[in-house]
Motif scaffolding. Sequence first.
Motif, PDB file in Angstrom:
ATOM      1  N   MET A  17       0.886  -1.232  -0.045  1.00  0.00           N
ATOM      2  CA  MET A  17       0.002   0.071  -0.056  1.00  0.00           C
ATOM      3  C   MET A  17       0.926   1.286  -0.084  1.00  0.00           C
ATOM      4  N   GLN A  18       0.378   2.196  -0.652  1.00  0.00           N
ATOM      5  CA  GLN A  18       1.237   3.402  -0.674  1.00  0.00           C
ATOM      6  C   GLN A  18       0.311   4.614  -0.196  1.00  0.00           C
ATOM      7  N   LYS A  19       0.955   5.528   0.590  1.00  0.00           N
ATOM      8  CA  LYS A  19       0.358   6.571   1.295  1.00  0.00           C
ATOM      9  C   LYS A  19       0.242   7.723   0.658  1.00  0.00           C
ATOM     10  N   HIS A  20      -0.682   8.453   0.119  1.00  0.00           N
ATOM     11  CA  HIS A  20      -0.768   9.446  -0.561  1.00  0.00           C
ATOM     12  C   HIS A  20      -1.705  10.728   0.384  1.00  0.00           C
ATOM     13  N   PHE A  21      -0.861  11.911   0.517  1.00  0.00           N
ATOM     14  CA  PHE A  21      -1.414  12.943   1.171  1.00  0.00           C
ATOM     15  C   PHE A  21      -2.542  13.810   0.310  1.00  0.00           C
ATOM     16  N   LEU A  22      -3.635  13.921   1.007  1.00  0.00           N
ATOM     17  CA  LEU A  22      -4.755  14.459   0.664  1.00  0.00           C
ATOM     18  C   LEU A  22      -4.872  15.996   0.986  1.00  0.00           C
ATOM     19  N   CYS A  23      -5.271  16.298   2.324  1.00  0.00           N
ATOM     20  CA  CYS A  23      -5.307  17.690   2.709  1.00  0.00           C
ATOM     21  C   CYS A  23      -4.903  17.686   4.093  1.00  0.00           C
ATOM     22  N   ARG A  24      -5.006  18.889   4.795  1.00  0.00           N
ATOM     23  CA  ARG A  24      -5.010  18.980   6.181  1.00  0.00           C
ATOM     24  C   ARG A  24      -6.549  18.719   6.559  1.00  0.00           C
ATOM     25  N   TYR A  25      -6.843  18.266   7.879  1.00  0.00           N
ATOM     26  CA  TYR A  25      -7.958  17.726   8.360  1.00  0.00           C
ATOM     27  C   TYR A  25      -8.843  19.106   8.222  1.00  0.00           C
ATOM     28  N   GLU A  26      -8.273  20.300   8.697  1.00  0.00           N
ATOM     29  CA  GLU A  26      -9.323  21.395   8.672  1.00  0.00           C
ATOM     30  C   GLU A  26      -9.399  21.884   7.485  1.00  0.00           C
ATOM     31  N   ASP A  27      -8.907  21.591   6.256  1.00  0.00           N
ATOM     32  CA  ASP A  27      -9.308  21.990   5.109  1.00  0.00           C
ATOM     33  C   ASP A  27     -10.311  21.573   4.587  1.00  0.00           C
ATOM     34  N   LEU A  28     -10.937  20.531   4.893  1.00  0.00           N
ATOM     35  CA  LEU A  28     -12.078  19.695   4.548  1.00  0.00           C
ATOM     36  C   LEU A  28     -13.330  19.951   5.576  1.00  0.00           C
ATOM     37  N   ASN A  29     -14.076  20.845   5.117  1.00  0.00           N
ATOM     38  CA  ASN A  29     -14.958  21.312   5.877  1.00  0.00           C
ATOM     39  C   ASN A  29     -16.263  20.295   6.641  1.00  0.00           C
ATOM     40  N   GLU A  30     -17.002  20.184   7.512  1.00  0.00           N
ATOM     41  CA  GLU A  30     -17.869  19.379   7.860  1.00  0.00           C
ATOM     42  C   GLU A  30     -18.924  19.495   6.931  1.00  0.00           C
ATOM     43  N   GLY A  31     -19.494  18.416   6.335  1.00  0.00           N
ATOM     44  CA  GLY A  31     -20.668  18.298   5.653  1.00  0.00           C
ATOM     45  C   GLY A  31     -20.269  18.499   3.998  1.00  0.00           C
ATOM     46  N   ASP A  32     -18.740  18.740   3.721  1.00  0.00           N
ATOM     47  CA  ASP A  32     -18.665  18.990   2.534  1.00  0.00           C
ATOM     48  C   ASP A  32     -17.813  17.945   1.828  1.00  0.00           C
ATOM     49  N   SER A  33     -17.416  17.899   0.506  1.00  0.00           N
ATOM     50  CA  SER A  33     -16.730  16.872  -0.090  1.00  0.00           C
ATOM     51  C   SER A  33     -15.630  17.483  -1.166  1.00  0.00           C
ATOM     52  N   LYS A  34     -14.497  16.664  -1.118  1.00  0.00           N
ATOM     53  CA  LYS A  34     -13.504  17.411  -2.269  1.00  0.00           C
ATOM     54  C   LYS A  34     -12.852  16.135  -3.019  1.00  0.00           C
ATOM     55  N   GLY A  35     -12.679  16.490  -4.430  1.00  0.00           N
ATOM     56  CA  GLY A  35     -12.046  15.561  -5.114  1.00  0.00           C
ATOM     57  C   GLY A  35     -10.486  15.663  -5.238  1.00  0.00           C
ATOM     58  N   PHE A  36      -9.727  14.632  -5.377  1.00  0.00           N
ATOM     59  CA  PHE A  36      -8.295  14.547  -5.408  1.00  0.00           C
ATOM     60  C   PHE A  36      -7.835  13.737  -6.592  1.00  0.00           C
ATOM     61  N   SER A  37      -6.743  13.953  -7.002  1.00  0.00           N
ATOM     62  CA  SER A  37      -5.772  13.123  -7.911  1.00  0.00           C
ATOM     63  C   SER A  37      -4.800  12.790  -7.225  1.00  0.00           C
ATOM     64  N   VAL A  38      -4.382  11.503  -6.975  1.00  0.00           N
ATOM     65  CA  VAL A  38      -3.238  11.141  -6.129  1.00  0.00           C
ATOM     66  C   VAL A  38      -2.512  10.159  -7.044  1.00  0.00           C
ATOM     67  N   GLY A  39      -1.133   9.824  -6.521  1.00  0.00           N
ATOM     68  CA  GLY A  39      -0.323   9.020  -7.201  1.00  0.00           C
ATOM     69  C   GLY A  39       0.791   9.872  -8.118  1.00  0.00           C
ATOM     70  N   ASP A  40       1.539   9.075  -9.053  1.00  0.00           N
ATOM     71  CA  ASP A  40       2.446   9.697  -9.640  1.00  0.00           C
ATOM     72  C   ASP A  40       2.191   9.143 -11.243  1.00  0.00           C
ATOM     73  N   ASN A  41       2.814   9.856 -12.221  1.00  0.00           N
ATOM     74  CA  ASN A  41       2.201   9.878 -13.540  1.00  0.00           C
ATOM     75  C   ASN A  41       2.884   8.169 -13.866  1.00  0.00           C
ATOM     76  N   SER A  42       4.234   7.890 -13.518  1.00  0.00           N
ATOM     77  CA  SER A  42       4.702   6.528 -13.929  1.00  0.00           C
ATOM     78  C   SER A  42       3.834   5.495 -13.528  1.00  0.00           C
ATOM     79  N   ALA A  43       3.295   5.542 -12.209  1.00  0.00           N
ATOM     80  CA  ALA A  43       2.469   4.570 -11.495  1.00  0.00           C
ATOM     81  C   ALA A  43       1.027   4.621 -12.006  1.00  0.00           C
ATOM     82  N   GLY A  44       0.675   5.877 -12.441  1.00  0.00           N
ATOM     83  CA  GLY A  44      -0.740   6.185 -12.958  1.00  0.00           C
ATOM     84  C   GLY A  44      -1.408   7.085 -11.902  1.00  0.00           C
ATOM     85  N   MET A  45      -2.281   7.849 -12.069  1.00  0.00           N
ATOM     86  CA  MET A  45      -2.856   8.781 -11.189  1.00  0.00           C
ATOM     87  C   MET A  45      -4.392   7.898 -10.761  1.00  0.00           C
ATOM     88  N   ALA A  46      -4.771   8.300  -9.644  1.00  0.00           N
ATOM     89  CA  ALA A  46      -6.179   7.749  -9.246  1.00  0.00           C
ATOM     90  C   ALA A  46      -7.035   8.899  -8.596  1.00  0.00           C
TER      91      ALA A  46
END
Length: 114
Positions: free
Chosen positions: A1-30
């Motif tokens: 398993m690889q660990k990928h940073f999303l955001c700081r906990y407080e950057d995601l507000n209660e009741g909200d959603s946020k999309g992210f692209s994680v990974g690197d181009n060599s292994a493919g983005m998710a």
Amino acid sequence: MQKHFLCRYEDLNEGDSKGFSVGDNSAGMANVFAVKKDGEVFAYKNICPHRGINLEWQPDQFLDSEKALIQCATHGALFEISTGECIAGPCAGDALTPVPVEYTQDGLYVLLAD
């Protein structure tokens, strides 16, 4: 398993959603998204089980108008935030693919298979 940073906990507000692209181009983005509900963060792969497409039309818009359920913008399927289970729509009984979330002092990380 690889660990990928999303955001700081407080950057995601209660009741909200946020999309992210994680990974690197060599292994493919998710593409994943996270929702904060009752202080807990739930993350899923951004893929509708019905059509295999992204759930949102607008950036970070993964929830219904009441912010009570995850909603596929293409065909209106509704999913429970805490389980990812589809409770209404053409993929009822299916579920979103959960992504494990890790909380650290630095912020929120998701764990993805190599």
